[in-house]
Structures are given as structure tokens and as C-alpha cells.
Enzyme design. Structure first.
Site, mmCIF file in Angstrom:
data_model
loop_
_atom_site.group_PDB
_atom_site.id
_atom_site.type_symbol
_atom_site.label_atom_id
_atom_site.label_comp_id
_atom_site.label_asym_id
_atom_site.label_seq_id
_atom_site.Cartn_x
_atom_site.Cartn_y
_atom_site.Cartn_z
ATOM 1 N N ASP A 68 0.831 -1.200 0.000
ATOM 2 C CA ASP A 68 0.000 0.000 0.000
ATOM 3 C C ASP A 68 0.871 1.258 0.000
ATOM 4 O O ASP A 68 2.094 1.172 -0.084
ATOM 5 C CB ASP A 68 -0.940 -0.035 1.216
ATOM 6 N N ASP A 113 -10.393 2.176 -3.192
ATOM 7 C CA ASP A 113 -10.897 0.872 -2.776
ATOM 8 C C ASP A 113 -12.319 0.662 -3.271
ATOM 9 O O ASP A 113 -13.161 1.569 -3.210
ATOM 10 C CB ASP A 113 -10.912 0.771 -1.247
#
Length: 366
Positions: free
Chosen positions: A119, A179
Site C-alpha cells: 500500500d 478501494d
């Protein structure tokens, strides 16, 4: 292909959950269908590194450590994925990998990790994104085959234009957008984003390097049946990694059958490795195509209307492969929403398709 345990399940986020899911993946046919990875998201970490600066798992949630879990998963023929961050902290605030890329890569290799999702929270500037390159090199130096799933383009886009050719040199797959959420609005946004950037995304994709529009939410609660069909069809057309975010212990049979559809999975996993693209938008319909090995073609037609009943779409040979499809004759099979063999068509063929609102018809053209 695999399953991700979301970090929203913090209250039950325990090694036993992953072991249960691994058992279900084997007993309920997921492994046989091609889903091999079981992936841990954020929140698996202890709040501090150990005295040697090594990452360690939360001792309450993972009392046996990640190596024990990896061994359990591997014993069932599955592979284990894990989460970390290029910055000082993960998105949930646990220790990140900045300054420890080689050490963390070797730690993951020693544990038997097979995939790393990397990430990008708590980054400070463009130079910090060098960490994505750094981790790629560090993973390769371990000598272990670890799939590298990075979020480099998603974070880099805020700072500069993304060089997707470079990203593909370092990452096996990469996230480009926010997301996904368990909603049709979120799925639509990801489809539209991918289509809008397809001139940049499609050339970069190929075997070992994939654009990732994020996870499949099929089998949860936010999508209707037709919308589930659309996500499965478009993710297969886009050659997207098929990572499920759902609870396989109580998934409904219809969603399970869709996710395990071997002919649709074969389109996604086609050895040519080409990413599909949107050919046209007309009257609320979208036409996508994906070249397949052996000169075949996958075609999808999506009805973007959301009210009323099924609508008709006239599919002409001239629309496909810049008019070069079915030059002599071809064989058409509908794979979704139900399987139907249309048979052989010649150069003058046309097909009247009935497509439900927010639904998709997926075809294989041979």
C-alpha cells in the site's frame, strides 16, 4: 486468483478465521476452480517491530505467527498473501516498511509468504514512491517467488503522470483507483475509470503484469444478480486479478456458481494475457472486447440503464475487432448470464441480444 479477508472484520480477525477460510477454499471447490491465494489485509501486525527491527504479527490475533499460518495454508495446496505499506505506517497505523525494505522482504520470504500487497499510506513526497522500486528489487533478491501487488499508480497519480511501462517492470499487478465498495455505484465507477484510461492501461498489461481494478464483491449484499454478472464479466474481460472479498463460509449458491464458472475464468486467465477494452458506447449500452489466444475473442455487452425491463442490442460483425472478426465464419457461445450456443455465423451475421438493466451478456467468439 484468491480470497482477501477484509480488515473491517477486526473483531474476528484471528488466525483461526484464515484457517477456516483455507479449509473452505479446498472443501467447497475454490482451489479446484483456480483460486489459490488467501490474502491477509491490514491490521495483522503488532504495534511495534521486535528488538531486531523485524516485523511481528499481533500476538493475540496470530499467536502462532505468520509462518505457522503459511505452513497451514501451504499444506492445503494454497498460497498466502500478506499486506504492508511503502510508508512509515500502514493505512491503519501499524509499522510500515520505509527504511526496512530488504529486511521486510527477507522476513516475508522466511515466513513462506507468496504474495505481497504493498500500500502507500503515510507517504510524504514523490521520492518516497521510490520505495516501490526498492521493495520489488528486495523481493527478487530473496530468491523466493513472491507476487508483488503494488498501489504505486494510485498514489503517484496525485503527484505526477504515471509511467505504466515502468510500473509494469517492477510490479506484477497494480491498483489504479480507490478501494472498491460493496455497491453498484462503486463497481460502475471502477469500470468507467478503467475505460477512460484504457489507452494508457491496456498497452502496459500482459503476462505477469496486470491492472487491478480491485476485488470482486460478488456474494456480499450490495449487488443484484445482474450486477454480479456484470462485475464477473467485465473483470474477466479486463484480465483483472480475481480476488474475492466475501465470506466463503455462507456464500449463496448462485454467486458461488458464477465465481467458479470455468469458461468465464478461462477468459480472465487466457494465456495471451491481453487486457480487454471498451469498443463503443451507444444508447446506454457498452460493448467491450478482449483478444484471446488462437485468434478467438471475448465480447461483452452491458446495459447501463437501471430502470425498466430488458432492452435489445443489435450486435453486428462490423463492430468486432475493427470489422475483422468472423472473416469467413465463426462460432458464438453465450457464457453469461446463462450458457447458450448460437452456433456458426458467417461474415454477414448479426445477433439480437436481450440485456437486463445493469446486466451484461458475455460471449466467446471462435
Amino acid at each position: 486468483m484468491g480470497a482477501v479477508i477484509p480488515d473491517s472484520w477486526k473483531e474476528i480477525y484471528h488466525e483461526q478465521l484464515f484457517m477456516q477460510m483455507a479449509d473452505v477454499m479446498v472443501s467447497n471447490g475454490w482451489l479446484k476452480a483456480g483460486y489459490k491465494y488467501i490474502c491477509i489485509d491490514d491490521c495483522w501486525l503488532a504495534t511495534q517491530r521486535d528488538e531486531n527491527d523485524k516485523l511481528q504479527a499481533d500476538p493475540t490475533r496470530f499467536p502462532g505467527g505468520i509462518k505457522k499460518l503459511a505452513d497451514y495454508v501451504h499444506a492445503r495446496g494454497l498460497l498466502l498473501g500478506i499486506y504492508q505499506d511503502v510508508g512509515k505506517k500502514t493505512c491503519a497505523g501499524y509499522p510500515g516498511s520505509q527504511g526496512f525494505y530488504e529486511l521486510d522482504a527477507q522476513t516475508f520470504a522466511d515466513w513462506g509468504v507468496d504474495l505481497l500487497k504493498f500500500d502507500g499510506c503515510y507517504y510524504e513526497n514523490l521520492e518516497q514512491l521510490e520505495g516501490y522500486r526498492h521493495m520489488s528489487i528486495a523481493l527478487n533478491q530473496t530468491g523466493r517467488n513472491i507476487v508483488y501487488s503494488c498501489e504505486w499508480p494510485f498514489y503517484a497519480r496525485r503527484l505526477s503522470k504515471v509511467n505504466y511501462t515502468e510500473v509494469a517492470e517492477y510490479c506484477n499487478s497494480w491498483r489504479n483507483f480507490d478501494d472498491i465498495q460493496d455497491s453498484w455505484a462503486s463497481v460502475k465507477t471502477l469500470i468507467d475509470f478503467t475505460a477512460a484510461l484504457q489507452d494508457q492501461l491496456v498497452p502496459a498489461a500482459g503476462p505477469g503484469a496486470w491492472n487491478d481494478p480491485d476485488m470482486l464483491v460478488i456474494g456480499n449484499f450490495g449487488l443484484s444478480w445482474d450486477q454480479e454478472v456484470t462485475q464477473m464479466a467485465l473483470w474477466s474481460i479486463m484480465a483483472a486479478p480475481l480476488l474475492m472479498s466475501n465470506d466463503l463460509r455462507d456464500i449463496n449458491p448462485r454467486s458461488k456458481e458464477l465465481l467458479q464458472n470455468q469458461e468465464v475464468i478461462a477468459i480472465n486467465q487466457d494465456p495471451l494475457g491481453a487486457q480487454g477494452y471498451r469498443v463503443l458506447m451507444v444508447d446506454g449500452f457498452e460493448l467491450w472486447e478482449k483478444p484471446l489466444a488462437g485468434g478467438c475473442l471475448a465480447v461483452s455487452v452491458t446495459n447501463r440503464h437501471e430502470i425498466g425491463g430488458a432492452q435489445q442490442f443489435l450486435l453486428l460483425r462490423s463492430m468486432l475487432w475493427k470489422g475483422l472478426a468472423c472473416k469467413n465464419k465463426c462460432y458464438l457461445t453465450q457464457l453469461l448470464p446463462t450458457r447458450y450456443e448460437y452456433g456458426t455465423f458467417n461474415t454477414t451475421f448479426f445477433l439480437q441480444l436481450s440485456v437486463n438493466p445493469s446486466g451484461t451478456v458475455l460471449l466467446r467468439v471462435e
